[in-house]
Scaffold this motif. Sequence first.
Motif, PDB file in Angstrom:
ATOM      1  N   GLY A  18     103.066  29.705  38.135  1.00 29.18           N
ATOM      2  CA  GLY A  18     102.036  29.106  39.060  1.00 29.18           C
ATOM      3  C   GLY A  18     102.749  29.383  40.566  1.00 29.18           C
ATOM      4  O   GLY A  18     102.428  28.841  41.631  1.00 29.18           O
ATOM      5  N   GLY A  19     103.945  30.264  40.602  1.00 27.45           N
ATOM      6  CA  GLY A  19     104.435  30.357  41.713  1.00 27.45           C
ATOM      7  C   GLY A  19     105.177  29.392  42.457  1.00 27.45           C
ATOM      8  O   GLY A  19     105.513  28.314  41.691  1.00 27.45           O
TER       9      GLY A  19
ATOM     10  N   GLY B 222     100.633  32.153  42.646  1.00 26.95           N
ATOM     11  CA  GLY B 222     100.188  31.826  41.194  1.00 26.95           C
ATOM     12  C   GLY B 222      99.065  32.479  40.879  1.00 26.95           C
ATOM     13  O   GLY B 222      98.483  32.154  39.824  1.00 26.95           O
ATOM     14  N   ARG B 223      98.173  33.031  41.634  1.00 23.11           N
ATOM     15  CA  ARG B 223      96.932  33.676  41.457  1.00 23.11           C
ATOM     16  C   ARG B 223      97.205  34.705  40.358  1.00 23.11           C
ATOM     17  O   ARG B 223      98.216  35.403  40.305  1.00 23.11           O
ATOM     18  CB  ARG B 223      96.342  34.420  42.431  1.00 23.11           C
ATOM     19  CG  ARG B 223      95.849  33.585  43.687  1.00 23.11           C
ATOM     20  CD  ARG B 223      95.551  34.138  44.790  1.00 23.11           C
ATOM     21  NE  ARG B 223      94.825  33.436  45.783  1.00 23.11           N
ATOM     22  CZ  ARG B 223      95.376  32.665  46.672  1.00 23.11           C
ATOM     23  NH1 ARG B 223      96.801  32.493  46.644  1.00 23.11           N
ATOM     24  NH2 ARG B 223      94.429  31.817  47.261  1.00 23.11           N
TER      25      ARG B 223
ATOM     26  N   ARG C 110      90.008  37.409  39.047  1.00 20.66           N
ATOM     27  CA  ARG C 110      90.883  36.245  39.119  1.00 20.66           C
ATOM     28  C   ARG C 110      90.315  35.470  38.193  1.00 20.66           C
ATOM     29  O   ARG C 110      89.276  34.928  37.947  1.00 20.66           O
ATOM     30  CB  ARG C 110      90.627  35.563  40.417  1.00 20.66           C
ATOM     31  CG  ARG C 110      91.690  34.464  40.720  1.00 20.66           C
ATOM     32  CD  ARG C 110      91.735  34.136  42.057  1.00 20.66           C
ATOM     33  NE  ARG C 110      92.703  32.848  42.387  1.00 20.66           N
ATOM     34  CZ  ARG C 110      92.401  32.069  43.195  1.00 20.66           C
ATOM     35  NH1 ARG C 110      91.569  32.296  44.239  1.00 20.66           N
ATOM     36  NH2 ARG C 110      93.207  30.831  43.270  1.00 20.66           N
ATOM     37  N   ILE C 111      91.209  34.712  37.328  1.00 21.01           N
ATOM     38  CA  ILE C 111      91.126  33.871  36.306  1.00 21.01           C
ATOM     39  C   ILE C 111      91.908  32.347  36.217  1.00 21.01           C
ATOM     40  O   ILE C 111      91.740  31.624  35.529  1.00 21.01           O
ATOM     41  CB  ILE C 111      91.285  34.443  35.154  1.00 21.01           C
ATOM     42  CG1 ILE C 111      92.901  34.637  34.754  1.00 21.01           C
ATOM     43  CG2 ILE C 111      90.386  35.801  34.714  1.00 21.01           C
ATOM     44  CD1 ILE C 111      92.997  35.142  33.383  1.00 21.01           C
TER      45      ILE C 111
ATOM     46  N   SER D  54      93.955  26.029  42.928  1.00 22.08           N
ATOM     47  CA  SER D  54      93.288  27.486  43.072  1.00 22.08           C
ATOM     48  C   SER D  54      92.258  27.449  42.103  1.00 22.08           C
ATOM     49  O   SER D  54      91.745  26.627  41.278  1.00 22.08           O
ATOM     50  CB  SER D  54      94.341  28.563  42.604  1.00 22.08           C
ATOM     51  OG  SER D  54      94.636  28.276  41.133  1.00 22.08           O
ATOM     52  N   SER D  55      91.228  28.415  42.642  1.00 20.48           N
ATOM     53  CA  SER D  55      89.927  28.437  41.772  1.00 20.48           C
ATOM     54  C   SER D  55      89.519  30.047  41.968  1.00 20.48           C
ATOM     55  O   SER D  55      89.642  30.744  42.751  1.00 20.48           O
ATOM     56  CB  SER D  55      88.705  27.629  42.465  1.00 20.48           C
ATOM     57  OG  SER D  55      87.524  27.927  41.948  1.00 20.48           O
ATOM     58  N   PRO D  56      89.125  30.438  40.686  1.00 18.25           N
ATOM     59  CA  PRO D  56      88.629  31.768  40.662  1.00 18.25           C
ATOM     60  C   PRO D  56      87.661  32.415  41.750  1.00 18.25           C
ATOM     61  O   PRO D  56      87.260  33.483  41.863  1.00 18.25           O
ATOM     62  CB  PRO D  56      88.126  32.061  39.074  1.00 18.25           C
ATOM     63  CG  PRO D  56      89.056  30.879  38.423  1.00 18.25           C
ATOM     64  CD  PRO D  56      89.110  29.815  39.470  1.00 18.25           C
TER      65      PRO D  56
END
Length: 493
Positions: A65-66, A408-409, A420-421, A446-448
């Motif tokens: 997740g960075g 974290g993407r 992106r998931i 974060s969101s896809p």
Amino acid sequence: MTEQGSRADEGTAGTGKPRRPTWLRVLSGTLVSLLVVVGGILAVRADGEPVHDVHLTDGSIWVSGGRSGYWARVNTGAHGFDRVLEGATPAGGDAADTRPDVLQDGRNAVGVTSDLRLAAFDTRTGEVLDGEVQIPEPTYPTGEDIHEPSLVAMHGNTLAMVDHATGRVWAKRLDPKGGTPIGDLLDTGELATVGANASVTVDLQGDVMAVSADTGTVVEIPAEGAGFGTPERTELGFTGGRAADITAVGDAWVVLDLEKGEIHAEGLDQPQTLPGETQDTAGVSLAMATLQQAGPASDVVAYQTPERAGYVRITQSAERSSGEVGVVSGIDDDEKQARYQRISEPVVNGDCLYAAWGDGDAIRWGSACGQVEVPAGELTVSGSFSRRHGVAVRHNRGQVLLNDLDTGRVYDLSLTGDLRIDTWPQASGSGTPGVWQPGATPTSTSSPSRSSSKQPKKDADSKKTSTSKKSSSKKKTSKKTTSSTKSTKTTSG
């Protein structure tokens, strides 16, 4: 009466089906009974075909997740997370200084925290195992913008670690079914010492290989059952280097001397010069370059620089072309000075080469399958941030993902359109690895839906992203060292 009865029997026989002989009826019944018995025995004893022994986590890939301080398990069949663990960020710490990461080998997975702790996971249950290991603090040269070689590696049911400053090497054999605790690694796993400015890799069979840029020495430690065999040393002919990368191609080691930009390989008489513009400053600054992740046997090794990812021949009789093959980043000279450039460790997956670049606030990536050259595509990242880390190409059992180590993407390359998931929860910074329960922290970092993607184009003039903050690294002048290109191998106890 007798005659009449006889006629009646004959008439019945003539109008019905002919009766089978007694011996045929007995034989048929015996065969049927035998088949039933044999089938029952096989049903009880058989384990079934391996293809039917499918578990939900067999195709899973673990990601980082960075800066958020999480790890997650991606279900590649469902294209999303099915487990999230917290604890990659120490309480009150700054995850931006050292990149949180994760290693995976089949059903074994180990997280690397931002303060250089190792935590093993049970990949089947998603639980964190008891016992952590502290990686000794590395001493990379200041003022040099390099891709830092690996201090921890895991393949072939072996976890290995090296002390960058001293070259002490530790390793531990792992259960292929997963769930092996690693807390005793430093107590029981020391195998050899290779020298300062060290890095390590593990080949696909579990053999450990480490190199010292300072001594110009490679040490190989074969995996033997539940332990390891006698270390074997090779002198590369150079000394005094500040950094060197190492990988494994089959059971052969390959070393990249970042001081001179030269590639040494087991059995290769003369080192190969690293292609590209990176070599313009060789001997003055360290090369911004890296070798591929450990992979199967080949007569070439994959490399990556800011300009491209490609191949270099590493055998005397190599037939495969290593010229204009690979992925071109599309980053021009002017942008190199204006952006934060970070490179991935490329992956060879079958006949395809996967590579990615952290390009300021964007991600470039591409895959070249076969003897072709392709331009990198672009994934835009919303917002503006100072990039400290690159993009990892995650690879497990033929599945490939991209994982941005800053944000974290996570991008699933098997999808079309939006790749992106990731759906990370809000960072907690608890400092203790544990399982995040869905619903405990409803806010997501974060969101896809916030990403857009572009697949690689057929020309190198792909759209550039906005320029990020300028990066100025002061370059230090280093002394050139002489190199004897012929390697000699000896055995050490």
